[in-house]
Design a protein around this motif. Structure first.
Motif, PDB file in Angstrom:
ATOM      1  N   LYS A  36      32.477  39.152  34.642  1.00 60.58           N
ATOM      2  CA  LYS A  36      31.402  39.902  35.299  1.00 60.58           C
ATOM      3  C   LYS A  36      31.927  41.219  35.857  1.00 60.58           C
ATOM      4  O   LYS A  36      31.306  42.287  35.693  1.00 60.58           O
ATOM      5  CB  LYS A  36      30.786  39.061  36.410  1.00 60.58           C
ATOM      6  CG  LYS A  36      29.621  39.739  37.130  1.00 60.58           C
ATOM      7  CD  LYS A  36      29.026  38.825  38.191  1.00 60.58           C
ATOM      8  CE  LYS A  36      27.851  39.508  38.899  1.00 60.58           C
ATOM      9  NZ  LYS A  36      27.249  38.614  39.935  1.00 60.58           N
ATOM     10  N   GLU A  95      38.346  43.721  41.093  1.00 62.72           N
ATOM     11  CA  GLU A  95      37.650  43.611  42.376  1.00 62.72           C
ATOM     12  C   GLU A  95      37.947  44.836  43.248  1.00 62.72           C
ATOM     13  O   GLU A  95      37.075  45.331  43.963  1.00 62.72           O
ATOM     14  CB  GLU A  95      38.102  42.330  43.080  1.00 62.72           C
ATOM     15  CG  GLU A  95      37.252  41.917  44.264  1.00 62.72           C
ATOM     16  CD  GLU A  95      37.689  40.579  44.831  1.00 62.72           C
ATOM     17  OE1 GLU A  95      36.813  39.804  45.235  1.00 62.72           O
ATOM     18  OE2 GLU A  95      38.915  40.313  44.874  1.00 62.72           O
ATOM     19  N   LYS A 142      33.834  35.139  37.043  1.00 62.33           N
ATOM     20  CA  LYS A 142      33.863  36.302  37.917  1.00 62.33           C
ATOM     21  C   LYS A 142      34.635  37.455  37.281  1.00 62.33           C
ATOM     22  O   LYS A 142      34.265  38.625  37.446  1.00 62.33           O
ATOM     23  CB  LYS A 142      34.501  35.920  39.262  1.00 62.33           C
ATOM     24  CG  LYS A 142      33.643  35.015  40.121  1.00 62.33           C
ATOM     25  CD  LYS A 142      34.192  34.869  41.531  1.00 62.33           C
ATOM     26  CE  LYS A 142      35.551  34.232  41.556  1.00 62.33           C
ATOM     27  NZ  LYS A 142      36.026  33.998  42.960  1.00 62.33           N
ATOM     28  N   LYS A 171      35.213  29.201  37.401  1.00 59.51           N
ATOM     29  CA  LYS A 171      34.637  30.159  38.353  1.00 59.51           C
ATOM     30  C   LYS A 171      35.398  31.479  38.294  1.00 59.51           C
ATOM     31  O   LYS A 171      34.793  32.566  38.285  1.00 59.51           O
ATOM     32  CB  LYS A 171      34.697  29.570  39.761  1.00 59.51           C
ATOM     33  CG  LYS A 171      34.074  30.452  40.828  1.00 59.51           C
ATOM     34  CD  LYS A 171      34.149  29.771  42.200  1.00 59.51           C
ATOM     35  CE  LYS A 171      33.536  30.664  43.281  1.00 59.51           C
ATOM     36  NZ  LYS A 171      33.622  30.008  44.627  1.00 59.51           N
ATOM     37  N   TYR A 197      41.308  39.810  37.609  1.00 63.50           N
ATOM     38  CA  TYR A 197      40.166  39.634  38.520  1.00 63.50           C
ATOM     39  C   TYR A 197      40.377  40.412  39.824  1.00 63.50           C
ATOM     40  O   TYR A 197      39.497  41.162  40.261  1.00 63.50           O
ATOM     41  CB  TYR A 197      39.975  38.142  38.812  1.00 63.50           C
ATOM     42  CG  TYR A 197      39.166  37.870  40.060  1.00 63.50           C
ATOM     43  CD1 TYR A 197      37.817  38.211  40.123  1.00 63.50           C
ATOM     44  CD2 TYR A 197      39.768  37.308  41.185  1.00 63.50           C
ATOM     45  CE1 TYR A 197      37.076  37.982  41.281  1.00 63.50           C
ATOM     46  CE2 TYR A 197      39.041  37.072  42.342  1.00 63.50           C
ATOM     47  CZ  TYR A 197      37.693  37.415  42.381  1.00 63.50           C
ATOM     48  OH  TYR A 197      36.973  37.195  43.536  1.00 63.50           O
TER      49      TYR A 197
END
Length: 355
Positions: free
Chosen positions: A48, A251, A45, A41, A247
């Motif tokens: 992406k 973000e 993410k 997961k 990540y």
């Protein structure tokens, strides 16, 4: 007092990394198996967010490596059928060419002056050279290959793979991803993360080339990495902390267009400030080929030595010269993670000691 780093890599780590470290430990992600649902997961993410924030085409693949240097190796092993052609004007482009040769690849090269754009129309690329290798932002001398040059190169050599080393520009400037097939970087510069991880971005043509060559002899063979990435996994136990930090950073990061404006405006401010001093001159006189992320200054070796020593005593880490420019240049990083107040502090120091 902690030191302020303007070194061009590893450079200043993003201020939020300590928060990310703590969260990684508390969330237990550091102990997760890289085949677990939690890791998969996270991996999904992260890919992406990289595509969203860096404006990477949706049909491009992303794989993680240990460094940009490993990407040199993967390109030689898994994407070069016969020979590679290297275009460079500095130490890292030259090293890439030498590295490919040591791996048994037939290499051809064209070097050019740091004051010139890439002499694309003069390039004599042999038919057997199926990969063209370009250093988009040369950390050793503070030059960069423009989007226009990459577009022309793409048009002129549409039948070859184009691989681009963007180590000191990715995540700091906008990049024309569709104008090349392989883009790669390490995370310790434009991303502002601790060293120890690389990112490789691959076009559909690069993936097709890897499938055609079908090289599967190494632990980091590209097909193996792509197959695992498509399952949101890695072929070997990865730098899980590095992926988590990436990540969290992506973000929180603004889109690359905004980051690019910030970096470019800071660069212009830097040049306006530095040009007022008589102690040094820009290493690169041609403004059209200057990097916006690495700023090299040229001076007498005695001045460079004094500058580095005084800066160190004052708590600043500047980049010394590299390669043929080692003795008579310094390099100042202009990456997004450097704070405005840190830039102001360095400028105050320079004005006080060298004006």
């Amino acid at each position: 007092m902690s030191r302020i780093s303007f070194y061009p890599g590893p450079s200043r780590v993003n201020a939020k990394v300590t928060e990310y470290f703590y969260d990684a430990y508390m969330e237990g992600i550091l102990s997760e198996n890289h085949r677990s649902a939690a890791f998969m997961k996270l991996f999904k993410k992260t890919k992406k967010l990289l595509k969203q924030k860096l404006d990477v085409p949706e049909d491009y693949e992303i794989v993680f490596t240990s460094s940009a240097t490993e990407c040199w190796e993967i390109i030689a092993q898994s994407l070069t059928a016969k020979a590679s052609f290297h275009v460079y004007n500095g130490a890292f482009g030259n090293k890439w060419c030498e590295y490919a040769g040591k791996l048994g690849v037939e290499t051809h090269a064209a070097s050019f002056d740091i004051e010139d754009p890439v002499p694309i129309k003069l390039l004599s690329v042999p038919d057997e050279a199926d990969v063209i290798c370009v250093t988009q932002n040369e950390t050793s001398n503070g030059t960069q290959v423009s989007d226009v040059e990459l577009t022309i190169l793409r048009r002129q050599f549409a039948d070859r793979l184009i691989a681009v080393d963007a180590t000191s520009s990715m995540a700091a400037t906008t990049l024309p991803f569709k104008m090349a097939d392989v883009w790669f970087a390490s995370v310790q510069k434009g991303f502002g993360l601790p060293s120890g991880m690389g990112i490789m971005i691959l076009s559909p043509a690069a993936v097709a080339k890897a499938e055609k060559l079908n090289e599967n002899d190494h632990y980091n063979s590209l097909l193996f990495s792509i197959a695992n990435s498509r399952k949101d996994q890695t072929p070997y136990t990865p730098n899980i902390l590095g992926i988590y930090l990436l990540y969290r950073l992506m973000e929180d990061r603004r889109p690359i267009e905004e980051i690019n404006r910030k970096v470019k405006n800071r660069f212009l401010d830097w040049m306006d400030f530095l040009n007022k001093f008589d102690s040094w001159t820009p290493l690169v006189e041609n403004e059209s080929v200057r990097s916006t992320t690495v700023i090299p200054l040229k001076a007498e070796p005695s001045v460079i030595k004094e500058l580095l020593e005084k800066a160190s005593d004052a708590g600043f880490t500047l980049g010394s010269g590299y390669g043929e420019w080692k003795e008579d240049t310094i390099r100042i990083a202009n990456f997004p993670s450097i704070k405005k107040k840190e830039i102001q502090s360095l400028r105050f120091f320079l004005k006080k000691n060298f004006d």
